[in-house]
Design a protein around this motif. Structure first.
Motif, PDB file in Angstrom:
ATOM      1  N   ALA A  34       0.839  -1.210   0.000  1.00 21.96           N
ATOM      2  CA  ALA A  34       0.000   0.000   0.000  1.00 21.96           C
ATOM      3  C   ALA A  34       0.872   1.257   0.000  1.00 21.96           C
ATOM      4  O   ALA A  34       0.582   2.238  -0.704  1.00 21.96           O
ATOM      5  CB  ALA A  34      -0.925  -0.014   1.215  1.00 21.96           C
ATOM      6  N   ALA A  35       1.970   1.217   0.776  1.00 25.57           N
ATOM      7  CA  ALA A  35       2.887   2.362   0.841  1.00 25.57           C
ATOM      8  C   ALA A  35       3.565   2.596  -0.508  1.00 25.57           C
ATOM      9  O   ALA A  35       3.710   3.734  -0.962  1.00 25.57           O
ATOM     10  CB  ALA A  35       3.924   2.143   1.938  1.00 25.57           C
ATOM     11  N   LEU A  36       3.978   1.501  -1.165  1.00 26.30           N
ATOM     12  CA  LEU A  36       4.576   1.612  -2.509  1.00 26.30           C
ATOM     13  C   LEU A  36       3.619   2.311  -3.471  1.00 26.30           C
ATOM     14  O   LEU A  36       4.015   3.190  -4.232  1.00 26.30           O
ATOM     15  CB  LEU A  36       4.873   0.224  -3.078  1.00 26.30           C
ATOM     16  CG  LEU A  36       6.147  -0.509  -2.724  1.00 26.30           C
ATOM     17  CD1 LEU A  36       6.182  -1.838  -3.465  1.00 26.30           C
ATOM     18  CD2 LEU A  36       7.384   0.305  -3.048  1.00 26.30           C
ATOM     19  N   CYS A  37       2.361   1.894  -3.432  1.00 25.48           N
ATOM     20  CA  CYS A  37       1.365   2.469  -4.346  1.00 25.48           C
ATOM     21  C   CYS A  37       1.168   3.958  -4.063  1.00 25.48           C
ATOM     22  O   CYS A  37       1.005   4.753  -4.989  1.00 25.48           O
ATOM     23  CB  CYS A  37       0.046   1.708  -4.246  1.00 25.48           C
ATOM     24  SG  CYS A  37       0.186   0.017  -4.895  1.00 25.48           S
ATOM     25  N   ARG A  38       1.230   4.335  -2.783  1.00 27.03           N
ATOM     26  CA  ARG A  38       1.123   5.770  -2.452  1.00 27.03           C
ATOM     27  C   ARG A  38       2.334   6.538  -2.976  1.00 27.03           C
ATOM     28  O   ARG A  38       2.196   7.624  -3.529  1.00 27.03           O
ATOM     29  CB  ARG A  38       0.986   5.951  -0.930  1.00 27.03           C
ATOM     30  CG  ARG A  38      -0.440   5.816  -0.442  1.00 27.03           C
ATOM     31  CD  ARG A  38      -0.574   6.296   0.994  1.00 27.03           C
ATOM     32  NE  ARG A  38       0.261   5.497   1.893  1.00 27.03           N
ATOM     33  CZ  ARG A  38      -0.116   4.321   2.396  1.00 27.03           C
ATOM     34  NH1 ARG A  38      -1.298   3.800   2.085  1.00 27.03           N
ATOM     35  NH2 ARG A  38       0.679   3.651   3.208  1.00 27.03           N
ATOM     36  N   GLU A  39       3.531   5.969  -2.789  1.00 22.04           N
ATOM     37  CA  GLU A  39       4.714   6.688  -3.287  1.00 22.04           C
ATOM     38  C   GLU A  39       4.678   6.788  -4.810  1.00 22.04           C
ATOM     39  O   GLU A  39       5.042   7.818  -5.384  1.00 22.04           O
ATOM     40  CB  GLU A  39       6.026   6.022  -2.829  1.00 22.04           C
ATOM     41  CG  GLU A  39       7.225   6.928  -3.144  1.00 22.04           C
ATOM     42  CD  GLU A  39       8.602   6.292  -2.972  1.00 22.04           C
ATOM     43  OE1 GLU A  39       9.604   6.993  -3.288  1.00 22.04           O
ATOM     44  OE2 GLU A  39       8.699   5.130  -2.554  1.00 22.04           O
ATOM     45  N   LEU A  40       4.234   5.732  -5.467  1.00 16.50           N
ATOM     46  CA  LEU A  40       4.107   5.764  -6.934  1.00 16.50           C
ATOM     47  C   LEU A  40       3.190   6.899  -7.374  1.00 16.50           C
ATOM     48  O   LEU A  40       3.490   7.624  -8.322  1.00 16.50           O
ATOM     49  CB  LEU A  40       3.569   4.421  -7.450  1.00 16.50           C
ATOM     50  CG  LEU A  40       4.595   3.307  -7.635  1.00 16.50           C
ATOM     51  CD1 LEU A  40       3.897   1.955  -7.761  1.00 16.50           C
ATOM     52  CD2 LEU A  40       5.488   3.564  -8.855  1.00 16.50           C
ATOM     53  N   GLN A  41       2.078   7.073  -6.673  1.00 17.09           N
ATOM     54  CA  GLN A  41       1.140   8.156  -7.014  1.00 17.09           C
ATOM     55  C   GLN A  41       1.765   9.517  -6.755  1.00 17.09           C
ATOM     56  O   GLN A  41       1.666  10.432  -7.582  1.00 17.09           O
ATOM     57  CB  GLN A  41      -0.153   8.010  -6.191  1.00 17.09           C
ATOM     58  CG  GLN A  41      -1.011   6.831  -6.634  1.00 17.09           C
ATOM     59  CD  GLN A  41      -2.115   6.512  -5.637  1.00 17.09           C
ATOM     60  OE1 GLN A  41      -2.008   6.825  -4.455  1.00 17.09           O
ATOM     61  NE2 GLN A  41      -3.158   5.858  -6.110  1.00 17.09           N
ATOM     62  N   ASP A  42       2.432   9.650  -5.606  1.00 15.70           N
ATOM     63  CA  ASP A  42       2.993  10.946  -5.217  1.00 15.70           C
ATOM     64  C   ASP A  42       4.131  11.399  -6.129  1.00 15.70           C
ATOM     65  O   ASP A  42       4.375  12.590  -6.276  1.00 15.70           O
ATOM     66  CB  ASP A  42       3.502  10.897  -3.764  1.00 15.70           C
ATOM     67  CG  ASP A  42       2.363  10.761  -2.758  1.00 15.70           C
ATOM     68  OD1 ASP A  42       1.205  11.026  -3.139  1.00 15.70           O
ATOM     69  OD2 ASP A  42       2.627  10.356  -1.611  1.00 15.70           O
ATOM     70  N   ARG A  43       4.827  10.436  -6.732  1.00 19.00           N
ATOM     71  CA  ARG A  43       6.016  10.799  -7.513  1.00 19.00           C
ATOM     72  C   ARG A  43       5.801  10.626  -9.017  1.00 19.00           C
ATOM     73  O   ARG A  43       6.766  10.517  -9.774  1.00 19.00           O
ATOM     74  CB  ARG A  43       7.219   9.975  -7.026  1.00 19.00           C
ATOM     75  CG  ARG A  43       7.604  10.341  -5.590  1.00 19.00           C
ATOM     76  CD  ARG A  43       8.828   9.606  -5.149  1.00 19.00           C
ATOM     77  NE  ARG A  43       9.991   9.976  -5.912  1.00 19.00           N
ATOM     78  CZ  ARG A  43      11.132   9.288  -5.917  1.00 19.00           C
ATOM     79  NH1 ARG A  43      11.228   8.177  -5.208  1.00 19.00           N
ATOM     80  NH2 ARG A  43      12.146   9.684  -6.631  1.00 19.00           N
ATOM     81  N   HIS A  44       4.557  10.633  -9.449  1.00 17.71           N
ATOM     82  CA  HIS A  44       4.284  10.399 -10.875  1.00 17.71           C
ATOM     83  C   HIS A  44       4.947  11.484 -11.726  1.00 17.71           C
ATOM     84  O   HIS A  44       5.153  12.615 -11.282  1.00 17.71           O
ATOM     85  CB  HIS A  44       2.778  10.335 -11.138  1.00 17.71           C
ATOM     86  CG  HIS A  44       2.115  11.674 -11.165  1.00 17.71           C
ATOM     87  ND1 HIS A  44       1.875  12.352 -12.337  1.00 17.71           N
ATOM     88  CD2 HIS A  44       1.680  12.461 -10.162  1.00 17.71           C
ATOM     89  CE1 HIS A  44       1.306  13.497 -12.060  1.00 17.71           C
ATOM     90  NE2 HIS A  44       1.174  13.595 -10.752  1.00 17.71           N
ATOM     91  N   GLU A  72      -1.046  -1.971 -11.534  1.00 20.12           N
ATOM     92  CA  GLU A  72      -2.198  -1.117 -11.841  1.00 20.12           C
ATOM     93  C   GLU A  72      -1.897   0.344 -11.505  1.00 20.12           C
ATOM     94  O   GLU A  72      -2.222   1.259 -12.272  1.00 20.12           O
ATOM     95  CB  GLU A  72      -3.396  -1.622 -11.021  1.00 20.12           C
ATOM     96  CG  GLU A  72      -4.726  -1.080 -11.484  1.00 20.12           C
ATOM     97  CD  GLU A  72      -5.861  -1.651 -10.636  1.00 20.12           C
ATOM     98  OE1 GLU A  72      -6.721  -0.869 -10.218  1.00 20.12           O
ATOM     99  OE2 GLU A  72      -5.858  -2.885 -10.386  1.00 20.12           O
ATOM    100  N   THR A  73      -1.251   0.558 -10.342  1.00 22.57           N
ATOM    101  CA  THR A  73      -0.908   1.925  -9.930  1.00 22.57           C
ATOM    102  C   THR A  73       0.070   2.558 -10.922  1.00 22.57           C
ATOM    103  O   THR A  73      -0.056   3.736 -11.267  1.00 22.57           O
ATOM    104  CB  THR A  73      -0.303   1.929  -8.504  1.00 22.57           C
ATOM    105  OG1 THR A  73      -1.190   1.250  -7.629  1.00 22.57           O
ATOM    106  CG2 THR A  73      -0.078   3.346  -8.005  1.00 22.57           C
ATOM    107  N   ILE A  74       1.026   1.766 -11.399  1.00 21.21           N
ATOM    108  CA  ILE A  74       1.974   2.281 -12.404  1.00 21.21           C
ATOM    109  C   ILE A  74       1.211   2.682 -13.666  1.00 21.21           C
ATOM    110  O   ILE A  74       1.365   3.800 -14.184  1.00 21.21           O
ATOM    111  CB  ILE A  74       3.053   1.226 -12.738  1.00 21.21           C
ATOM    112  CG1 ILE A  74       3.974   0.975 -11.537  1.00 21.21           C
ATOM    113  CG2 ILE A  74       3.890   1.679 -13.945  1.00 21.21           C
ATOM    114  CD1 ILE A  74       4.912  -0.215 -11.693  1.00 21.21           C
TER     115      ILE A  74
END
Length: 374
Positions: A34-44, A72-74
Motif C-alpha cells: 500500500a505504501a509503494l502504491c502511495r509513493e508511486l502516485q505521489d512521484r508520478h 495497476e498503480t503504475i
C-alpha cells in the motif's frame, strides 16, 4: 525518458552473501505494498517510462494480488511506453505455473531468476532455499507461462567451488538457452554472515587466480555460444541486453520507489530511508523520508568514466569532451596512455571511443580508478 525501479525488500530467509536492503518480516507485505502504491502516485511524472524493474529482496514473495495492485498503480499514473521492458526478479522456489502466468498477464515480459549455482552442495553452503531441480523446473515453468525473455543470475568463486563445478554450471545454463546471463564473482561484504565466516576462518576465499580463470572460462564459453559480453558481468543474446540496467550505465534518469530505493535525475541522487516501518509511516503521510545529494562536476565526470567503461560500448571521448571540457578529456587520455601501451585499453576509430580490452577487463577496477579526475 525515465526508468522506474521498484524495491521489494522481503525475503523468506537471508542469503549469507547479500548486503542489499532486505527483511524477513513478511507480516509487513500488505502495508508495504500500500505504501509503494502511495509513493508511486505521489512521484508520478509525465516522462515516458521505457523500462520497469521490480527487484529486491525477493519480489516473488508478494502474492499476485499485491503485484497486480503495483502494476495497476503504475499504469494509472505513468506513461508507460507500449514496448516497455518490464522485468521482475523471482526466486526459483516461488515460481509455479499459475504464478508465472499471472505475472506475464500483468505485463511483465522479462523475468530474472536468481539461480546462483546448479550445484546442490554449493547452494547449501550459501544458504539458498532452492535446489538444482527446483531451479531447472522454475526456468521451464517461466517459459511455459509465456516468458520469452528470461535472465538467470550465477555466482562464481563460491567457497570450495572448483573450475569443473563452474564449467558444469555454465553447461547447464547454456542448455536452458536463457536470453540473458548475469554472472558475478562472490563478494565478501562487511556486515554479512559470509564475511563473518571468512573472518572466523570457517571458509576460505577463492584465490584470485582461480577466480580469474573462472571468469575467463565463462567469457570464452558464453561468447562461443553466441552471447554478447555487453557489460563486465552481463551477457545477452543479440537484442536481449537488459535495457533497464543499461539506463544506469547510460546516465538515463530513473525513479526508485520503495524503502532504500535510489533515484537520479542527471544531477541529483536521492535515496529513501531503508527502514520498513519508517518508510510505511512516512509514505502514509505522503512524504517519503529520503536524503539527497547534488553531484559535483567531478563526481559526474568520474561516474561517467566508471559506468561507460564497464560496458562494451565504452567511453566516447568526443562526447565526453563536449560535455565536460577539452582539458578533462586530455587528462583522461593522458592517464589512459599507459594502459593503451600495455593493451589493456584501446581507442576505436573513427568513433574515438575508449574501451577496455579483454585483458583490461580483468583489472578494470584499478584501470578505471587511475582515470578518475581528482
Amino acid at each position: 525518458m525515465t526508468a522506474l525501479y521498484i524495491h521489494i525488500p522481503f525475503c523468506k530467509s537471508r542469503c549469507i552473501y547479500c548486503d542489499f536492503f532486505s527483511t524477513t518480516r513478511l507480516d509487513r507485505r500488505e502495508a508495504y505494498t500500500a505504501a509503494l502504491c502511495r509513493e508511486l502516485q505521489d512521484r508520478h511524472t509525465h516522462d515516458t517510462i521505457p523500462t520497469i524493474y521490480v527487484g529486491g529482496g525477493t519480489p516473488s514473495q508478494l502474492d499476485t494480488r499485491q503485484i497486480a495492485s503495483i502494476a495497476e498503480t503504475i499504469n494509472n499514473n505513468y506513461n508507460v511506453a507500449h514496448d516497455a521492458e518490464q522485468t521482475i526478479e523471482a526466486n526459483p522456489s516461488d515460481i509455479t505455473l499459475p504464478y508465472a502466468t499471472h505475472l506475464h498477464s500483468l505485463g511483465f515480459n522479462r523475468i530474472s531468476i536468481g539461480i546462483q549455482t546448479f550445484n546442490d552442495t554449493l547452494l547449501g553452503i550459501i544458504h539458498r532455499r532452492h535446489d538444482s531441480a527446483t531451479a531447472l523446473q522454475a526456468f521451464n515453468l517461466a517459459r511455459q507461462a509465456g516468458f520469452d525473455n528470461i535472465s538467470i543470475d550465477l555466482i562464481f568463486g563460491l567457497p570450495t567451488q572448483t573450475i569443473e563445478q563452474w564449467d558444469t554450471d555454465i553447461t547447464t545454463a547454456l542448455n536452458l538457452h536463457p536470453q540473458h546471463i548475469s554472472a558475478y564473482s562472490l563478494m565478501y561484504e562487511e556486515g554479512t554472515p559470509l564475511y563473518t565466516m571468512l573472518m572466523n576462518g570457517e571458509i576460505e576465499e577463492t584465490d584470485e587466480e582461480l577466480s580469474l580463470n573462472m571468469y575467463q572460462h565463462l567469457t570464452d564459453r558464453l561468447t562461443a555460444a553466441g552471447y554478447i559480453h555487453y557489460e563486465i558481468s552481463n551477457f545477452a543474446l543479440p537484442n536481449y541486453h537488459s535495457r533497464h540496467n543499461s539506463s544506469y550505465w547510460n546516465n538515463t534518469p530513473y525513479i526508485g520507489i520503495g524503502a532504500g530505493a535510489h533515484s537520479y535525475d542527471g544531477t541529483t541522487r536521492r535515496w529513501n530511508i531503508n527502514d520498513i516501518d519508517s518508510y510505511i509511516d512516512s509514505t502514509n503521510h505522503h512524504h517519503t523520508t529520503h536524503q539527497s545529494e547534488t553531484l559535483s562536476t567531478t563526481q559526474r565526470i568520474n561516474e561517467t568514466i566508471m559506468t561507460r567503461l564497464r560496458t562494451a560500448e565504452g567511453l566516447n571521448l568526443s562526447t565526453f569532451g563536449n560535455t565536460f571540457g577539452h582539458d578533462i578529456k586530455t587528462y583522461v587520455e593522458k592517464q589512459a596512455q599507459q594502459y593503451i601501451d600495455s593493451q589493456k585499453l584501446q581507442i576505436d576509430q573513427p568513433s574515438n571511443t575508449l574501451r577496455l580490452t579483454r585483458q583490461g577487463i580483468y583489472t578494470s577496477n584499478d584501470i578505471i580508478a587511475t582515470l578518475f579526475v581528482p
